[in-house]
Design an enzyme around this catalytic site. Structure first.
Site, short mmCIF file in Angstrom:
data_model
loop_
_atom_site.label_atom_id
_atom_site.label_comp_id
_atom_site.label_asym_id
_atom_site.label_seq_id
_atom_site.Cartn_x
_atom_site.Cartn_y
_atom_site.Cartn_z
N GLU A 1 -18.53 18.70 1.02
CA GLU A 1 -17.59 19.31 -0.08
C GLU A 1 -18.29 19.03 -1.61
O GLU A 1 -18.27 19.85 -2.33
CB GLU A 1 -16.17 18.75 -0.03
CG GLU A 1 -15.48 19.58 0.95
CD GLU A 1 -14.19 19.11 1.42
OE1 GLU A 1 -13.82 17.66 1.20
OE2 GLU A 1 -13.23 19.68 2.07
N VAL B 1 -2.06 -7.96 -3.96
CA VAL B 1 -2.00 -8.77 -2.82
C VAL B 1 -3.07 -9.84 -2.63
O VAL B 1 -4.05 -9.27 -2.51
CB VAL B 1 -1.41 -8.40 -1.80
CG1 VAL B 1 -1.42 -9.37 -0.48
CG2 VAL B 1 -0.06 -7.57 -1.92
N GLY C 1 0.84 -1.14 0.04
CA GLY C 1 -0.04 0.15 0.01
C GLY C 1 0.82 1.37 0.08
O GLY C 1 1.54 1.47 0.78
N ALA D 1 -5.80 11.67 6.68
CA ALA D 1 -4.48 11.58 6.21
C ALA D 1 -3.24 11.82 7.23
O ALA D 1 -2.27 11.12 7.31
CB ALA D 1 -4.31 12.54 5.11
N GLY E 1 -0.32 4.45 0.13
CA GLY E 1 -0.96 5.62 0.38
C GLY E 1 -0.26 6.50 1.35
O GLY E 1 0.94 6.50 1.37
N PHE E 2 -0.73 7.46 2.10
CA PHE E 2 -0.04 8.04 3.12
C PHE E 2 0.76 7.62 4.14
O PHE E 2 1.96 8.03 4.09
CB PHE E 2 -1.33 9.36 3.73
CG PHE E 2 -1.40 10.32 2.93
CD1 PHE E 2 -1.11 11.23 2.42
CD2 PHE E 2 -2.94 10.16 2.69
CE1 PHE E 2 -1.42 12.15 1.43
CE2 PHE E 2 -3.52 11.11 1.77
CZ PHE E 2 -2.69 12.16 1.20
N ASP F 1 -5.76 3.55 7.62
CA ASP F 1 -7.17 3.38 7.47
C ASP F 1 -7.48 1.81 7.75
O ASP F 1 -8.52 1.32 8.08
CB ASP F 1 -7.94 3.79 6.47
CG ASP F 1 -7.99 5.32 6.10
OD1 ASP F 1 -7.82 5.99 7.10
OD2 ASP F 1 -8.71 5.61 5.14
#
Lengths: 419, 419
Positions: free
Chosen positions: A169, A77, A9, A313, A11-12, A298
């Site tokens: 948003e 994976v 992963g 994040a 991501g952040f 997460d």
């Protein structure tokens, strides 16, 4: 032989960890099923035509090109063999590890109604964003073509389910599309007659913010043409629209911003998970029975003072940093750092042009100034000078011209999908 | 009642015609199956990660927003009822016309081998471009994952079939990707070992240019790492690769740039067509038996001095201009303009960084200066200040940093497609 770290992963959390292991002398393999790192906090702006996909996503290889200690693999994976200490890939390949870091993120969750996904897509990937963008734009096109007034009205009804920052948003920017950007371009419909509903089962929107900011945001949304409906659950979602409590509401475009479910990492690991599927980890972010396996972001359920750390994040990045510090300490034979402590940076949400809310805990901001702070903060966190320049220009252009630049319907079967 | 003009297709010809009918007092309906006008001459740069989709495509509605006399419809045309004077839409709707303009362009043609398309996609739409971009980038990713050396080599072999400007430009830029942009980002493969083949059945590449420019372009491509193969036909295309003459060549990424076939407009109209499906029109660009029906651009077969007008953007625009002048003259009861005359503006093709060829007929240019002229000419023809700025910045960025900005693999099923 070098210590082998496998990170699943990018991501952040995963990317931060890899960056913080620079010079640690490990042999790192970073596996992701996409070729890009995605700046998820601005994904809703791709979904709503403000930004282009390439402005908020970067090839992982490109970010890490100078890191000779990192091998990047684009692969899926399918499992983790804890006994053999190997990650199993979709093509049958296996990648051995000494330390494993699982940071595979989350998907949207439909609370037992997985069938709703086709009609109410969520927003987690670039494909999700272009799907939502296509549906939003097609709804106006279909309304222009519709001969039946009821069909026309249903095409011009947009429902956003869930009023956290993403829902707020999205609703705000859809209202801008309908009221400020599209009018004048259609000849048979008035896009300002579009209904945009923001639906929240709880008592108020933006529940993570203090109540006065929630109230301000609700008023600001309503001034922009959004109908805010709180305290009412969505009981059904279908091709024709949704059911609010017991009231059917024809709406051809529905977006899901109501809940997330962790990726299937708990199943791979045979580890204990919470109700949202997040792996329960100790205060060093590793499995309680296996300190060489970290779960971050997460995908992880971490508690601080009895409160779960939120899936945002900054929390993911802090966890990546902490796990990297752990790994370094172990390799150097030093004592481990103290337990992971989440530092809350504040909650932010934009509502629309010149309006945002920021809750720093100690103090709050709202309105025009908050909107500029929000924008600058997000530009600061983008990767690389090019993205900062391009996003700044896109925003500036939109601000000055009143136009969004990425209003493209791409992907095939545009008109035939969901007729 | 106003004179009703229906235009099918918002490419270069259709859009130019609509723009030139500004103030003519018609009631115009513009129908396209996409919501955007596409700047096709730069499409290959989207396919090869240099530009983002939104930089070369603009919503048709947006371009024509101030034209109260134009209704834009996103719809598929399924037929033309010449007796009733109506265009038939996919949803069963009908749009009546007094004057009809058909400018629906062309698709790539496989000379009777339509089965080749799945393995050798062509490049006409934004979706084509993102498909090719995905395949190019995935080939390098799969090579990095491959355990079998033969499979690795096949993944690193790229074949471009057809050596007109598009084929030359694609081959040149794929070579740049492999030799200049990607090296250093992979750990298991050397992307500079990739083979890029440009295959042409005819005796030389760029047959529309004078022979000395063809020879220069071939040398320039070879210096950049492209293998140029002329005089050899492709006799088969499959999942594993292609057959050159009788020689099988394993190549997992094949791009078709060899031929075009007009859209099915001739069938809709029951009109005479040439072998490529283009409707044969008179020197006023209308059907010989129906002066109220114009066919323009790549859909039309027009002859000047016994030579067919080429299927290029300037020719399409000139035809749009001419047909608009015709319609205006008729509405004002004036005599028609003289017959359509194609003014050739020259042939242009880029080969790569600092190399292009331009054949103006009277004189030629090549090399660095031609490359700059090519770039400026293309920026000039883009629509709107924003696109000019953004494309200029993307090119400048790429030129200075040696990086392309749109290297994203999007769309689902990325790894499973064509395993």
């Amino acid at each position: 032989m070098k210590h082998r770290v496998v990170v699943v992963g990018a991501g952040f959390a995963g990317l931060q960890l890899v960056q913080d292991l620079d010079g640690a002398g490990c042999e790192i393999t970073l596996i992701d099923q996409r070729n890009h790192h995605l700046f998820q906090p601005l994904l809703y702006q791709v979904a709503t035509t403000l930004l282009a996909t390439s402005e908020i996503a970067w090839p992982i290889r490109r970010i890490l090109r100078r890191r000779r200690d990192v091998t990047t693999l684009l692969a899926t994976v399918t499992g983790i063999d804890r006994a053999a200490r190997e990650v199993v890939l979709g093509d049958g390949g296996r990648v051995p590890f000494d330390t494993l870091v699982v940071a595979t993120g989350a998907r949207h969750a439909y609370f037992g109604h997985d069938g709703w996904e086709a009609d109410a897509p969520g927003l987690k990937t670039l494909e999700d964003a272009t799907t939502i963008r296509r549906r939003l734009l097609l709804a106006f096109e279909r309304a222009e073509l519709a001969r039946d007034p009821a069909e026309r009205a249903a095409q011009l009804t947009f429902a956003v389910i869930g009023a956290g920052p993403t829902g707020v948003e999205l609703a705000g920017i859809i209202a801008e599309l309908a009221h400020r950007i599209l009018p004048g371009e259609f000849r048979r419909i008035d896009t300002r007659k579009a209904r945009i509903l923001l639906i929240e089962a709880g008592p108020r929107i933006l529940p993570a913010f203090i109540p006065s900011l929630s109230a301000y945001a609700a008023r600001a949304l309503e001034r922009r043409g959004v109908e805010v409906r709180t305290g009412v659950p969505v009981t059904d979602v279908g091709r024709e629209g949704i059911v609010l409590g017991e009231q059917p509401l024809p709406a051809r475009t529905v977006i899901w911003a109501a809940g997330v479910q962790a990726s299937p990492a708990a199943g791979w690991l045979g580890a204990k998970a919470d109700r949202a599927g997040r792996v329960i980890v100790g205060d060093q972010l590793a499995l309680p029975d296996d300190p060489q396996i970290f779960v971050l972001g997460d995908t992880a359920h971490v508690e601080n003072d009895g409160q779960p750390v939120p899936g945002v994040a900054p929390a993911a990045k802090q966890q990546g940093k902490h796990a990297a510090r752990q790994i370094r300490a172990r390799l150097q034979g030093k004592p481990p750092p103290g337990p992971f402590r989440y530092r809350h940076m504040g909650n932010l949400a934009t509502i629309g042009r010149n309006a945002a809310v920021i809750d720093f805990g100690r103090f709050q901001m709202k309105g025009r100034l908050a909107w500029w702070v929000w924008g600058l903060a997000h530009i600061y966190f983008l990767i690389g000078a090019r993205s900062r320049l391009m996003v700044s220009l896109s925003w500036l252009w939109s601000f000055l011209s009143g136009q969004n630049s990425a209003r493209l319907i791409t992907q095939k079967e545009t008109l035939r999908e969901r007729p």
